[in-house]
Motif scaffolding. Structure first.
Motif, PDB file in Angstrom:
ATOM      1  N   ILE A  31       0.851  -1.182   0.000  1.00  0.00           N
ATOM      2  CA  ILE A  31       0.000   0.000   0.000  1.00  0.00           C
ATOM      3  C   ILE A  31       0.895   1.242   0.000  1.00  0.00           C
ATOM      4  N   HIS A  32       0.583   2.220  -0.846  1.00  0.00           N
ATOM      5  CA  HIS A  32       1.351   3.468  -0.910  1.00  0.00           C
ATOM      6  C   HIS A  32       0.687   4.551  -0.058  1.00  0.00           C
ATOM      7  N   HIS A  33      -0.560   4.874  -0.379  1.00  0.00           N
ATOM      8  CA  HIS A  33      -1.333   5.824   0.418  1.00  0.00           C
ATOM      9  C   HIS A  33      -2.816   5.576   0.217  1.00  0.00           C
ATOM     10  N   LEU A  34      -3.603   6.239   1.023  1.00  0.00           N
ATOM     11  CA  LEU A  34      -5.049   6.185   0.875  1.00  0.00           C
ATOM     12  C   LEU A  34      -5.582   7.596   1.020  1.00  0.00           C
ATOM     13  N   SER A  35      -6.518   7.973   0.128  1.00  0.00           N
ATOM     14  CA  SER A  35      -7.053   9.332   0.132  1.00  0.00           C
ATOM     15  C   SER A  35      -8.544   9.309   0.449  1.00  0.00           C
ATOM     16  N   ALA A  36      -8.926  10.056   1.483  1.00  0.00           N
ATOM     17  CA  ALA A  36     -10.295  10.101   1.968  1.00  0.00           C
ATOM     18  C   ALA A  36     -10.843  11.521   1.838  1.00  0.00           C
ATOM     19  N   GLN A  62     -22.576   5.889  -1.673  1.00  0.00           N
ATOM     20  CA  GLN A  62     -22.592   7.259  -2.176  1.00  0.00           C
ATOM     21  C   GLN A  62     -21.527   8.033  -1.421  1.00  0.00           C
ATOM     22  N   GLN A  63     -20.465   8.390  -2.114  1.00  0.00           N
ATOM     23  CA  GLN A  63     -19.269   8.935  -1.492  1.00  0.00           C
ATOM     24  C   GLN A  63     -19.504  10.343  -0.964  1.00  0.00           C
ATOM     25  N   GLY A  64     -18.996  10.601   0.223  1.00  0.00           N
ATOM     26  CA  GLY A  64     -19.096  11.919   0.829  1.00  0.00           C
ATOM     27  C   GLY A  64     -18.115  12.041   1.978  1.00  0.00           C
ATOM     28  N   ARG A  65     -18.327  13.032   2.837  1.00  0.00           N
ATOM     29  CA  ARG A  65     -17.412  13.212   3.972  1.00  0.00           C
ATOM     30  C   ARG A  65     -17.459  11.970   4.854  1.00  0.00           C
ATOM     31  N   GLY A  66     -16.304  11.531   5.291  1.00  0.00           N
ATOM     32  CA  GLY A  66     -16.221  10.282   6.035  1.00  0.00           C
ATOM     33  C   GLY A  66     -16.045   9.070   5.148  1.00  0.00           C
ATOM     34  N   GLY A  67     -15.975   9.282   3.830  1.00  0.00           N
ATOM     35  CA  GLY A  67     -15.749   8.195   2.889  1.00  0.00           C
ATOM     36  C   GLY A  67     -14.331   8.228   2.337  1.00  0.00           C
ATOM     37  N   VAL A  68     -14.016   7.226   1.529  1.00  0.00           N
ATOM     38  CA  VAL A  68     -12.673   7.104   0.946  1.00  0.00           C
ATOM     39  C   VAL A  68     -12.752   7.282  -0.561  1.00  0.00           C
ATOM     40  N   HIS A  69     -11.831   8.072  -1.089  1.00  0.00           N
ATOM     41  CA  HIS A  69     -11.805   8.370  -2.520  1.00  0.00           C
ATOM     42  C   HIS A  69     -11.071   7.293  -3.310  1.00  0.00           C
ATOM     43  N   HIS A  70      -9.859   6.928  -2.880  1.00  0.00           N
ATOM     44  CA  HIS A  70      -9.098   5.896  -3.598  1.00  0.00           C
ATOM     45  C   HIS A  70      -7.988   5.343  -2.723  1.00  0.00           C
ATOM     46  N   VAL A  71      -7.457   4.210  -3.153  1.00  0.00           N
ATOM     47  CA  VAL A  71      -6.279   3.614  -2.525  1.00  0.00           C
ATOM     48  C   VAL A  71      -5.184   3.502  -3.574  1.00  0.00           C
ATOM     49  N   ALA A  72      -3.946   3.754  -3.144  1.00  0.00           N
ATOM     50  CA  ALA A  72      -2.797   3.694  -4.043  1.00  0.00           C
ATOM     51  C   ALA A  72      -1.843   2.587  -3.614  1.00  0.00           C
ATOM     52  N   PHE A  73      -1.235   1.949  -4.612  1.00  0.00           N
ATOM     53  CA  PHE A  73      -0.291   0.861  -4.395  1.00  0.00           C
ATOM     54  C   PHE A  73       1.104   1.285  -4.841  1.00  0.00           C
ATOM     55  N   SER A 100       2.028   8.983 -10.843  1.00  0.00           N
ATOM     56  CA  SER A 100       0.813   8.210 -10.621  1.00  0.00           C
ATOM     57  C   SER A 100       0.165   7.687 -11.893  1.00  0.00           C
ATOM     58  N   LEU A 101      -0.747   6.763 -11.672  1.00  0.00           N
ATOM     59  CA  LEU A 101      -1.569   6.159 -12.710  1.00  0.00           C
ATOM     60  C   LEU A 101      -2.873   5.731 -12.036  1.00  0.00           C
ATOM     61  N   TYR A 102      -4.021   6.040 -12.655  1.00  0.00           N
ATOM     62  CA  TYR A 102      -5.315   5.751 -12.049  1.00  0.00           C
ATOM     63  C   TYR A 102      -6.164   4.869 -12.959  1.00  0.00           C
ATOM     64  N   PHE A 103      -6.924   3.952 -12.341  1.00  0.00           N
ATOM     65  CA  PHE A 103      -7.885   3.141 -13.073  1.00  0.00           C
ATOM     66  C   PHE A 103      -8.896   2.573 -12.078  1.00  0.00           C
ATOM     67  N   GLU A 151      -5.022   3.547  -7.615  1.00  0.00           N
ATOM     68  CA  GLU A 151      -3.899   4.342  -8.103  1.00  0.00           C
ATOM     69  C   GLU A 151      -2.626   3.520  -7.944  1.00  0.00           C
ATOM     70  N   LEU A 152      -1.707   3.646  -8.860  1.00  0.00           N
ATOM     71  CA  LEU A 152      -0.351   3.156  -8.691  1.00  0.00           C
ATOM     72  C   LEU A 152       0.537   4.380  -8.537  1.00  0.00           C
ATOM     73  N   ALA A 153       1.433   4.368  -7.559  1.00  0.00           N
ATOM     74  CA  ALA A 153       2.245   5.547  -7.269  1.00  0.00           C
ATOM     75  C   ALA A 153       3.680   5.137  -6.971  1.00  0.00           C
ATOM     76  N   THR A 154       4.625   5.923  -7.474  1.00  0.00           N
ATOM     77  CA  THR A 154       6.043   5.634  -7.260  1.00  0.00           C
ATOM     78  C   THR A 154       6.462   5.983  -5.836  1.00  0.00           C
ATOM     79  N   ASP A 155       7.506   5.331  -5.366  1.00  0.00           N
ATOM     80  CA  ASP A 155       8.005   5.592  -4.017  1.00  0.00           C
ATOM     81  C   ASP A 155       8.609   6.990  -3.870  1.00  0.00           C
ATOM     82  N   GLY A 156       9.077   7.581  -4.946  1.00  0.00           N
ATOM     83  CA  GLY A 156       9.703   8.905  -4.854  1.00  0.00           C
ATOM     84  C   GLY A 156       9.101   9.863  -5.841  1.00  0.00           C
ATOM     85  N   PRO A 157       9.593  11.098  -5.840  1.00  0.00           N
ATOM     86  CA  PRO A 157      10.753  11.663  -5.136  1.00  0.00           C
ATOM     87  C   PRO A 157      10.587  11.865  -3.618  1.00  0.00           C
TER      88      PRO A 157
END
Length: 328
Positions: free
Chosen positions: A8-13, A224-235, A268-271, A280-286
């Motif tokens: 897991i890289h990050h998670l955005s809520a 139904q996404q809203g406050r308190g929900g999660v937008h995406h997860v990144a690897f 990043s890359l999203y699908f 999302e796929l996300a690089t470790d850097g910069p």
């Protein structure tokens, strides 16, 4: 080229109240605000990043501020739970007492998938789970910030298993295993009576920092996404070369995707997987100390170079947010 996601890289809520969100995650949870920036796709709103001492990959919990967002309505096709790793079972007992002290809505300590856990909710109903790393191996955790209000021996060391809830698990499982390279890693009983077992998938070195837990719920409507929900997860992807190879793989498989995206702090890359959950796929850097000194991360509004020329315009549309008061 062999492509392996590292974990897991990050998670955005989503939050509707950036000041209250900042107070909870820094003062109650003891996490460090490592970046105060804006949503690069909608610069009218904040994007806040919390993590370990410097926001190492795998430790980042992020929030888009959408001030008028309605409350999240739970259902399928969703990221339904976010785990945060702590070092030990003893740490969970510390957190149980801390939650009581701060009036945080929480459950009892229970075992999930062979690990001790405690589920809790933030003030906007964000569904969170602390998970103990006591018996775990695999992807290493991060390092708690030395100035955290929480002692390092109990501090959050990264993101743990991410929970997905779907009505039909087969297409999601197929995407995870046949396409993304995850491995089946067992199952355990649902915490809701009468529901199918939770399916566990792991990638990379495995362990708490590299797992997806897949829940099947045929009895729920679509979330139904809203406050308190999660937008995406990144690897996690090692570097830009591997990320571009993933772009090629998605295109060859005719999976709709964003293509390569430069987020400055990572690439990043999203699908979307077949049940509609955004990956999302996300690089470790910069990394997050690219444009700020490590000692002063998150204290002022940071903008990537491609937005810097618009700073005055962007700042004029944001509500002031004082983030200098974190830590001891």
């Amino acid at each position: 080229m062999e492509l392996t996601l590292k974990g897991i890289h990050h998670l955005s809520a989503i939050t509707a109240k950036a000041p209250a969100n900042f107070d909870f995650y820094t003062k109650v949870m003891g996490m460090r605000l490592i970046k105060k920036t804006v949503n690069q796709d909608d610069t009218r709103v904040y994007h806040l990043f919390y993590g370990d001492e410097k926001g190492n990959p795998g430790t980042e919990l992020t929030f888009f501020e959408i001030p008028m967002a309605a409350r999240n309505r739970e259902g399928v096709g969703s990221i339904s739970g976010t785990s945060l790793r702590v070092p030990s079972n003893k740490a969970l007992r510390y957190w149980q007492e801390r939650f009581a002290q701060f009036g945080v809505d929480h459950d009892e300590i229970v075992s999930r998938g062979g690990r001790e856990t405690i589920a809790f909710r933030d003030p906007e109903g964000q569904r969170l789970v602390l998970v103990s790393d006591e018996t775990d191996s695999g992807v290493a955790g991060g390092t708690p910030w030395a100035r955290s209000l929480v002692p390092a021996e109990y501090g959050i060391i990264g993101l743990g298993p991410i929970y997905l809830t779907v009505s039909d698990p087969e297409p999601t499982a197929q995407m995870l295993t046949a396409f993304m390279g995850f491995r089946e890693a067992g199952s355990y009983p649902s915490w809701i009576a009468g529901q199918p077992d939770i399916l566990v998938y792991e990638t990379g070195e495995g362990g708490t920092g590299a797992e997806i837990h897949l829940e099947t719920r045929a009895d729920l409507p679509r979330e139904q996404q809203g406050r308190g929900g999660v937008h995406h997860v990144a690897f996690r992807v090692e570097d830009e070369t591997e990320l571009r190879a993933w772009v090629d793989r998605l295109r060859a498989a005719r999976v709709p995707n964003s293509g390569y995206v430069d987020r400055f702090y990572f690439r990043s890359l999203y699908f979307r997987e077949p049940n509609g959950i955004l990956f999302e796929l996300a690089t470790d850097g910069p990394g997050f100390d690219t444009d700020e000194e490590l000692e002063h991360l998150g204290e002022s509004l940071a903008l990537p170079p491609f937005l810097e020329s618009r700073r005055q315009e962007i700042e004029a549309k944001l509500q002031p947010l004082d983030t200098t008061g974190q830590g001891v």
